[in-house]
Each structure stands twice: as C-alpha cells, then as structure tokens.
Design a protein around this motif. Structure first.
Motif, PDB file in Angstrom:
ATOM      1  N   MET A   1     -22.233   6.761  -1.617  1.00 52.11           N
ATOM      2  CA  MET A   1     -21.924   8.090  -1.904  1.00 52.11           C
ATOM      3  C   MET A   1     -22.279   8.680  -0.594  1.00 52.11           C
ATOM      4  SD  MET A   1     -24.641   8.835  -4.523  1.00 52.11           S
ATOM      5  CE  MET A   1     -24.532   7.491  -6.022  1.00 52.11           C
ATOM      6  N   CYS A   2     -21.828  10.288  -0.388  1.00 53.05           N
ATOM      7  CA  CYS A   2     -22.308  10.577   0.992  1.00 53.05           C
ATOM      8  C   CYS A   2     -23.209  10.866   0.741  1.00 53.05           C
ATOM      9  CB  CYS A   2     -21.509  12.034   0.514  1.00 53.05           C
ATOM     10  SG  CYS A   2     -19.460  11.692   1.502  1.00 53.05           S
ATOM     11  N   HIS A   3     -24.437  11.278  -0.229  1.00 50.52           N
ATOM     12  CA  HIS A   3     -25.726  11.794  -0.398  1.00 50.52           C
ATOM     13  C   HIS A   3     -26.636  10.125   0.393  1.00 50.52           C
ATOM     14  CE1 HIS A   3     -28.944  13.298  -2.004  1.00 50.52           C
ATOM     15  NE2 HIS A   3     -29.128  11.924  -2.838  1.00 50.52           N
ATOM     16  N   MET A   4     -26.431   9.006   0.379  1.00 48.71           N
ATOM     17  CA  MET A   4     -26.912   8.246   0.430  1.00 48.71           C
ATOM     18  C   MET A   4     -25.855   7.472   2.233  1.00 48.71           C
ATOM     19  SD  MET A   4     -28.608   7.323  -2.410  1.00 48.71           S
ATOM     20  CE  MET A   4     -28.119   4.998  -2.600  1.00 48.71           C
ATOM     21  N   CYS A   5     -25.569   8.239   2.762  1.00 48.80           N
ATOM     22  CA  CYS A   5     -24.420   8.001   4.176  1.00 48.80           C
ATOM     23  C   CYS A   5     -25.820   8.615   5.224  1.00 48.80           C
ATOM     24  CB  CYS A   5     -23.674   8.328   3.842  1.00 48.80           C
ATOM     25  SG  CYS A   5     -22.633   8.522   5.549  1.00 48.80           S
ATOM     26  N   LYS A   6     -25.345   7.970   6.378  1.00 44.18           N
ATOM     27  CA  LYS A   6     -27.284   8.749   7.360  1.00 44.18           C
ATOM     28  C   LYS A   6     -25.915   9.644   8.071  1.00 44.18           C
ATOM     29  CE  LYS A   6     -25.021   5.328  11.551  1.00 44.18           C
ATOM     30  NZ  LYS A   6     -25.573   3.671  11.755  1.00 44.18           N
ATOM     31  N   PHE A   7     -23.910  10.167   7.655  1.00 48.62           N
ATOM     32  CA  PHE A   7     -23.474  10.830   8.369  1.00 48.62           C
ATOM     33  C   PHE A   7     -24.200  11.578   7.818  1.00 48.62           C
ATOM     34  CE2 PHE A   7     -21.403   7.131  10.219  1.00 48.62           C
ATOM     35  CZ  PHE A   7     -21.614   7.013  11.416  1.00 48.62           C
ATOM     36  N   TYR A   8     -24.396  12.361   6.772  1.00 50.09           N
ATOM     37  CA  TYR A   8     -24.255  13.200   5.758  1.00 50.09           C
ATOM     38  C   TYR A   8     -25.780  14.187   5.640  1.00 50.09           C
ATOM     39  CZ  TYR A   8     -24.257  15.822   1.520  1.00 50.09           C
ATOM     40  OH  TYR A   8     -24.484  17.045   0.947  1.00 50.09           O
ATOM     41  N   ILE A   9     -25.126  15.699   5.975  1.00 51.40           N
ATOM     42  CA  ILE A   9     -25.530  16.447   6.289  1.00 51.40           C
ATOM     43  C   ILE A   9     -25.749  17.953   5.004  1.00 51.40           C
ATOM     44  CG2 ILE A   9     -26.323  18.863   7.510  1.00 51.40           C
ATOM     45  CD1 ILE A   9     -24.173  17.655  10.087  1.00 51.40           C
TER      46      ILE A   9
ATOM     47  N   ALA B   1     -21.832  18.668   4.944  1.00 52.64           N
ATOM     48  CA  ALA B   1     -21.288  18.730   5.677  1.00 52.64           C
ATOM     49  C   ALA B   1     -22.062  17.459   6.130  1.00 52.64           C
ATOM     50  CB  ALA B   1     -21.625  19.333   6.844  1.00 52.64           C
ATOM     51  N   CYS B   2     -20.483  16.331   6.979  1.00 51.25           N
ATOM     52  CA  CYS B   2     -20.840  15.412   8.001  1.00 51.25           C
ATOM     53  C   CYS B   2     -20.615  14.993   9.785  1.00 51.25           C
ATOM     54  CB  CYS B   2     -19.629  14.536   7.128  1.00 51.25           C
ATOM     55  SG  CYS B   2     -19.721  12.724   7.719  1.00 51.25           S
ATOM     56  N   GLN B   3     -21.595  14.773   9.719  1.00 51.36           N
ATOM     57  CA  GLN B   3     -21.486  14.380  11.360  1.00 51.36           C
ATOM     58  C   GLN B   3     -20.249  14.337  11.515  1.00 51.36           C
ATOM     59  OE1 GLN B   3     -25.493  12.110  12.711  1.00 51.36           O
ATOM     60  NE2 GLN B   3     -25.725  13.001  10.923  1.00 51.36           N
ATOM     61  N   VAL B   4     -19.531  12.926  11.493  1.00 53.84           N
ATOM     62  CA  VAL B   4     -18.098  12.701  11.456  1.00 53.84           C
ATOM     63  C   VAL B   4     -17.135  12.954  11.168  1.00 53.84           C
ATOM     64  CG1 VAL B   4     -19.334  10.479  12.526  1.00 53.84           C
ATOM     65  CG2 VAL B   4     -18.693  10.034  10.525  1.00 53.84           C
ATOM     66  N   VAL B   5     -16.700  13.586   9.702  1.00 54.05           N
ATOM     67  CA  VAL B   5     -15.957  14.021   9.412  1.00 54.05           C
ATOM     68  C   VAL B   5     -15.596  15.787   8.631  1.00 54.05           C
ATOM     69  CG1 VAL B   5     -14.568  13.718   7.172  1.00 54.05           C
ATOM     70  CG2 VAL B   5     -15.655  11.962   8.334  1.00 54.05           C
TER      71      VAL B   5
ATOM     72  N   TYR C   1     -17.132  10.067  -0.572  1.00 57.70           N
ATOM     73  CA  TYR C   1     -17.113   9.005   0.153  1.00 57.70           C
ATOM     74  C   TYR C   1     -16.074   8.544   1.113  1.00 57.70           C
ATOM     75  CZ  TYR C   1     -16.593   3.782   0.494  1.00 57.70           C
ATOM     76  OH  TYR C   1     -16.571   2.696   1.216  1.00 57.70           O
ATOM     77  N   CYS C   2     -16.736   7.986   1.911  1.00 50.95           N
ATOM     78  CA  CYS C   2     -14.855   7.514   3.061  1.00 50.95           C
ATOM     79  C   CYS C   2     -15.276   6.306   3.499  1.00 50.95           C
ATOM     80  CB  CYS C   2     -15.299   9.431   3.594  1.00 50.95           C
ATOM     81  SG  CYS C   2     -16.365   8.321   4.948  1.00 50.95           S
ATOM     82  N   ASP C   3     -14.364   5.746   4.062  1.00 52.05           N
ATOM     83  CA  ASP C   3     -14.491   4.741   4.932  1.00 52.05           C
ATOM     84  C   ASP C   3     -15.611   4.884   5.884  1.00 52.05           C
ATOM     85  OD1 ASP C   3     -12.415   3.723   3.837  1.00 52.05           O
ATOM     86  OD2 ASP C   3     -10.463   4.291   5.150  1.00 52.05           O
ATOM     87  N   LEU C   4     -16.191   6.256   6.519  1.00 49.76           N
ATOM     88  CA  LEU C   4     -16.947   6.147   7.456  1.00 49.76           C
ATOM     89  C   LEU C   4     -18.205   6.028   7.021  1.00 49.76           C
ATOM     90  CD1 LEU C   4     -15.598   8.152   9.455  1.00 49.76           C
ATOM     91  CD2 LEU C   4     -15.150   6.217   9.987  1.00 49.76           C
ATOM     92  N   TYR C   5     -18.445   5.530   5.464  1.00 50.66           N
ATOM     93  CA  TYR C   5     -19.640   5.632   4.769  1.00 50.66           C
ATOM     94  C   TYR C   5     -20.812   4.550   6.074  1.00 50.66           C
ATOM     95  CZ  TYR C   5     -23.849   4.592   1.809  1.00 50.66           C
ATOM     96  OH  TYR C   5     -24.657   3.989   1.033  1.00 50.66           O
ATOM     97  N   ALA C   6     -21.935   4.762   5.722  1.00 55.70           N
ATOM     98  CA  ALA C   6     -23.123   3.928   6.082  1.00 55.70           C
ATOM     99  C   ALA C   6     -24.132   4.027   5.915  1.00 55.70           C
ATOM    100  CB  ALA C   6     -23.555   4.544   7.503  1.00 55.70           C
TER     101      ALA C   6
HETATM  102  S1  SF4 Z   1     -19.407   9.297   6.887  1.00 56.60           S
HETATM  103 FE1  SF4 Z   1     -18.107   9.563   5.008  1.00 56.60          FE
HETATM  104  S2  SF4 Z   1     -19.390   8.532   3.122  1.00 56.60           S
HETATM  105 FE2  SF4 Z   1     -20.686   9.744   4.459  1.00 56.60          FE
HETATM  106  S3  SF4 Z   1     -21.003  11.526   4.263  1.00 56.60           S
HETATM  107 FE3  SF4 Z   1     -19.345  11.294   5.767  1.00 56.60          FE
HETATM  108  S4  SF4 Z   1     -17.494  11.564   4.246  1.00 56.60           S
HETATM  109 FE4  SF4 Z   1     -19.698  10.896   3.334  1.00 56.60          FE
END
Ligand code: SF4
Length: 96
Positions: free
Chosen positions: A39-47, A76-80, A89-94
């Motif tokens: 989930m976004c909360h666990m993703c490195k791109f999540y703000i 928010a997200c750094q890339v979305v 969640y999204c395809d770019l999850y990291a």
């Molecule tokens: S890259 Fe996708 S999964 Fe990660 S924080 Fe952004 S929206 Fe969520």
C-alpha cells in the motif's frame, strides 16, 4: 493562409507541464485499496499528510494504521499526481 505558420515553433503543451510531471492515476492503475500487504503507506514514493516519510521500520502488519484519528489523512506521491490514500496502491509501488 498563414494560419499554420504561427503554431510551427510552439509546442502545444498544456500549462500544467511547468511543474514536475507526474503520472496520472489512470496510467499507473491507482486504486484506493491495498494490494495485499502493499500500500502507499509502505511505498517509498509516498508523502504523508504531514510531509514525513513512512519508512522508519518494517514492522510488517498495519503498525499504527489509524493513529490519532485524522492524522492519517490522504497524502501525496512523488510520482503520481493527485491525492493519494495511505491505503492505496499502484503499478509503481516500491517498498520503502
Ligand atoms: S508510487 Fe503508487 S503505490 Fe507508491 S505511493 Fe505513489 S501511488 Fe502509492
């Protein structure tokens, strides 16, 4: 007609490209719910809503998912682009 020549040197870009370009939610198949443990909360791109990052520790399960009531609002997200749910969640999850 000279109409066409006026546009020749000008790229037809929308004004929004002035800021950093992010992917749209549709492009990355963003969804408002987790994909298993991801989930976004666990993703490195999540703000997070407070601007902090979430990757302090990997204590697996939800940790403190709903702490404080209201503190875990959308972030928010750094890339979305757009508002991002910590439970999204999204395809770019990291993993963070
Ligand atoms: S890259 Fe996708 S999964 Fe990660 S924080 Fe952004 S929206 Fe969520």
């Amino acid at each position: 007609m000279a109409v066409f020549s006026t546009a020749a040197g000008m790229p037809l870009m929308p004004a929004s490209t002035a800021a950093q370009a992010k992917a749209s939610k549709a492009t990355v198949h963003y969804q408002d719910q987790p994909n298993g443990m991801r989930m976004c909360h666990m993703c490195k791109f999540y703000i997070g809503a407070g601007g902090g990052r979430s990757g302090m520790m990997g204590d697996g399960m939800m940790g403190r998912g709903m702490m404080g009531g209201g503190m875990m609002g959308d972030g928010a997200c750094q890339v979305v682009e757009g508002t991002i749910s910590p439970m999204g969640y999204c395809d770019l999850y990291a993993p963070a």
